[in-house]
Design an enzyme around this catalytic site. Sequence first.
Site, PDB file in Angstrom:
ATOM      1  CE  LYS A 110      -1.673   1.601   4.030  1.00 23.68           C
ATOM      2  NZ  LYS A 110      -1.356   3.006   4.322  1.00 23.68           N
ATOM      3  CG  ASN A 111       2.314   2.650   3.534  1.00 26.04           C
ATOM      4  OD1 ASN A 111       1.155   2.955   3.240  1.00 26.04           O
ATOM      5  ND2 ASN A 111       2.698   2.424   4.776  1.00 26.04           N
ATOM      6  NE  ARG A 171      -1.567  12.481   7.594  1.00 21.75           N
ATOM      7  CZ  ARG A 171      -0.342  12.798   7.171  1.00 21.75           C
ATOM      8  NH1 ARG A 171       0.361  11.890   6.566  1.00 21.75           N
ATOM      9  NH2 ARG A 171       0.146  13.995   7.328  1.00 21.75           N
ATOM     10  CB  CYS A 223      -4.970   9.987  11.276  1.00 17.35           C
ATOM     11  SG  CYS A 223      -3.348   9.372  11.681  1.00 17.35           S
ATOM     12  NE  ARG A 278       0.737  10.590  10.060  1.00 14.46           N
ATOM     13  CZ  ARG A 278       0.198   9.549   9.425  1.00 14.46           C
ATOM     14  NH1 ARG A 278      -0.924   9.040   9.849  1.00 14.46           N
ATOM     15  NH2 ARG A 278       0.765   9.051   8.343  1.00 14.46           N
ATOM     16  N   PRO A 279       1.783  16.536  11.055  1.00 18.98           N
ATOM     17  CG  PRO A 279       3.585  17.435  12.220  1.00 18.98           C
ATOM     18  CD  PRO A 279       2.578  16.333  12.274  1.00 18.98           C
ATOM     19  CB  ILE A 280       2.594  18.920   5.844  1.00 11.64           C
ATOM     20  CG1 ILE A 280       1.864  20.261   6.015  1.00 11.64           C
ATOM     21  CG2 ILE A 280       1.619  17.750   5.694  1.00 11.64           C
ATOM     22  CD1 ILE A 280       1.084  20.707   4.790  1.00 11.64           C
ATOM     23  CG  ASP A 283       3.420   1.475   9.318  1.00 14.90           C
ATOM     24  OD1 ASP A 283       3.596   1.744   8.114  1.00 14.90           O
ATOM     25  OD2 ASP A 283       3.119   2.342  10.160  1.00 14.90           O
ATOM     26  NE  ARG A 316      -7.917   4.918   4.852  1.00 13.72           N
ATOM     27  CZ  ARG A 316      -7.303   5.932   5.442  1.00 13.72           C
ATOM     28  NH1 ARG A 316      -7.861   6.528   6.467  1.00 13.72           N
ATOM     29  NH2 ARG A 316      -6.139   6.355   5.022  1.00 13.72           N
TER      30      ARG A 316
HETATM   31  C1  EPZ Z   1       4.388   6.944   6.052  1.00 12.45           C
HETATM   32  O1  EPZ Z   1       3.637   7.999   6.623  1.00 12.45           O
HETATM   33  C2  EPZ Z   1       3.448   5.747   6.010  1.00 12.45           C
HETATM   34  N1  EPZ Z   1       2.280   6.062   5.184  1.00 12.45           N
HETATM   35  C3  EPZ Z   1       2.990   5.409   7.429  1.00 12.45           C
HETATM   36  O2  EPZ Z   1       2.166   4.250   7.346  1.00 12.45           O
HETATM   37  C4  EPZ Z   1       4.225   5.073   8.262  1.00 12.45           C
HETATM   38  O3  EPZ Z   1       3.825   4.789   9.596  1.00 12.45           O
HETATM   39  C5  EPZ Z   1       5.179   6.277   8.246  1.00 12.45           C
HETATM   40  O4  EPZ Z   1       5.524   6.606   6.884  1.00 12.45           O
HETATM   41  C6  EPZ Z   1       6.468   5.995   9.015  1.00 12.45           C
HETATM   42  O5  EPZ Z   1       7.104   4.881   8.462  1.00 12.45           O
HETATM   43  C7  EPZ Z   1       2.405   6.012   3.840  1.00 12.45           C
HETATM   44  O6  EPZ Z   1       3.470   5.750   3.301  1.00 12.45           O
HETATM   45  C8  EPZ Z   1       1.161   6.280   3.056  1.00 12.45           C
HETATM   46  P1  EPZ Z   1       6.497  10.268   8.213  1.00 12.45           P
HETATM   47  P2  EPZ Z   1       4.258   9.508   6.651  1.00 12.45           P
HETATM   48  O7  EPZ Z   1       6.407  11.532   7.448  1.00 12.45           O
HETATM   49  O8  EPZ Z   1       5.054   9.736   5.426  1.00 12.45           O
HETATM   50  C9  EPZ Z   1       6.419  13.448  11.702  1.00 12.45           C
HETATM   51  C10 EPZ Z   1       0.249   2.948   7.713  1.00 12.45           C
HETATM   52  O9  EPZ Z   1      -0.235   2.431   8.733  1.00 12.45           O
HETATM   53  N2  EPZ Z   1       6.360  14.450  10.617  1.00 12.45           N
HETATM   54  O10 EPZ Z   1       7.705   9.393   8.067  1.00 12.45           O
HETATM   55  O11 EPZ Z   1       3.168  10.432   6.961  1.00 12.45           O
HETATM   56  C11 EPZ Z   1       5.130  12.637  11.784  1.00 12.45           C
HETATM   57  O12 EPZ Z   1       4.162  13.329  12.535  1.00 12.45           O
HETATM   58  C12 EPZ Z   1       0.792   4.363   7.763  1.00 12.45           C
HETATM   59  O13 EPZ Z   1       0.345   2.370   6.607  1.00 12.45           O
HETATM   60  C13 EPZ Z   1       6.487  15.802  10.936  1.00 12.45           C
HETATM   61  O14 EPZ Z   1       6.634  16.165  12.089  1.00 12.45           O
HETATM   62  O15 EPZ Z   1       5.225   9.376   7.918  1.00 12.45           O
HETATM   63  C14 EPZ Z   1       5.591  11.380  12.454  1.00 12.45           C
HETATM   64  O16 EPZ Z   1       5.649  11.591  13.857  1.00 12.45           O
HETATM   65  C15 EPZ Z   1       0.620   4.990   9.137  1.00 12.45           C
HETATM   66  N3  EPZ Z   1       6.429  16.712   9.928  1.00 12.45           N
HETATM   67  C16 EPZ Z   1       7.011  11.184  11.919  1.00 12.45           C
HETATM   68  O17 EPZ Z   1       7.419  12.478  11.415  1.00 12.45           O
HETATM   69  C17 EPZ Z   1       6.275  16.350   8.615  1.00 12.45           C
HETATM   70  O18 EPZ Z   1       6.247  17.227   7.728  1.00 12.45           O
HETATM   71  C18 EPZ Z   1       7.102  10.187  10.770  1.00 12.45           C
HETATM   72  O19 EPZ Z   1       6.229  10.612   9.770  1.00 12.45           O
HETATM   73  C19 EPZ Z   1       6.147  14.970   8.312  1.00 12.45           C
HETATM   74  C20 EPZ Z   1       6.203  14.035   9.325  1.00 12.45           C
END
Ligand code: EPZ
Length: 415
Positions: free
Chosen positions: A22-23, A93, A117, A122-124, A305, A397
Amino acid sequence: MAGLIVKGGQELTGEVVASGAKNAALPLLAATLMLRGDTVLHNVPHLMDVVTMVKMLNSLGVRAELLRGNRVMISNTKKVRHIAPYELVTAMRASFFVAGPLVAYTGFAKVPLPGGCSIGSRPIDIHLSAFEQLGITHRIEHGFVELHAKQLIAGVVKLAFPSVGATENVMMAATLANGTTTIEGAACEPEITDLALLLNRAGANIIGYGTPTITIQGVESLSGTEHSVMPDRIEAGSLLLAGVITGGDVTVLNCVPNDCVSLLDALTQTGIQIETGPQWMRAKHGTSFRGIAIETQPHPGFPTDMQAQLMALLTLASGQSEIKESIFENRFMHANELMRMGAKIRLDNRSAIITGVPHLTGCEVKMTDLRAGAALMLAGLAARGETRIHGLKHLRRGYDDLPGKLRSLGATIIE
Ligand code: EPZ
């Protein structure tokens, strides 16, 4: 009453084939916004988030169609629109992955803020900082992020944290920048490698993917191509644990054990016997297994995950375990549901201390996120009696018929 009924007490045995990831599929689909012409993606998992992303592509002017045999056909020949619809982004998202391709391909993107969520806010900010370093300006207004790029400026992009999504977003955008971009502090997840392989097949020039330093030589344009989605390492790990937690013997086929090293190491530490081949892995459960301590980390560390699924297993280990969740701020909600099944868990901020119990007891529980759902199914398979699990939308999902795969291994699950 709705929900899934899982009957406990059956040992799961046999072979099961993991679906596409999926990811990986979600960013791969988003990337096709930048690939002019036709692209075919194979081994695409059939799950709701993929359906949502296909709808997103069609709403942006790209013709995307889910075909039989886990294929998606994408035809990107018309003008791509650059405003992502609110209802699709808030439904998933990961739709924010369209931001990088859109702004690189059209010079402008308007994407709703993805929002948080159940597992975190989940900030960006890391995405936006990376875009800025690439010459992409942004403003946030009325719940939308507007991105503008007169000219993408190649150079060094530093990520404050190895965010998977931010690495994918900025890597996609940088493929069309004029010059060489180096992403420092990049995430190393296998899904990023899969995305780089698609982009390179389409004419990009990316090296260093899978390491913290990715170098992208910008090109004029990218063309449609064919690509097969990598196997889902999280689904594969979840299926492997289903065999272990029921005292059975499960072999997962069409997977990449090398993507699952930290999980396999953790299972070996508990005393569980693991066997692997180039594209399969097998876990045989002995008489008992012992508790361990793990901390979730960016790849190649233990994947967040798989945290919930491992917790379900460790509720039945002999002795104590500790799980530290270092990636998301609120990813222990499944612990409360496991405690209702008789698990002994103490939560202390980002740590969970689990004291093994002889057995769990089936009861009504609710899944709060996708991986918590898989964890509760695993717990239900091992528990005495029946477990009714509510909140199936999360399962649909993110997994390609997980109940069906578990039934093929001998589970009794009624939907
Ligand atoms: C991806 O999410 C995956 N989703 C998540 O899988 C997975 O848990 C995560 O990576 C970590 O491996 C998809 O690929 C669709 P991150 P992503 O940006 O990219 C913080 C599932 O169950 N952060 O690596 O959103 C964030 O809040 C899902 O399949 C910021 O602070 O994860 C988190 O604490 C859940 N600012 C950490 O970094 C940002 O701009 C890791 O997030 C982005 C992230």
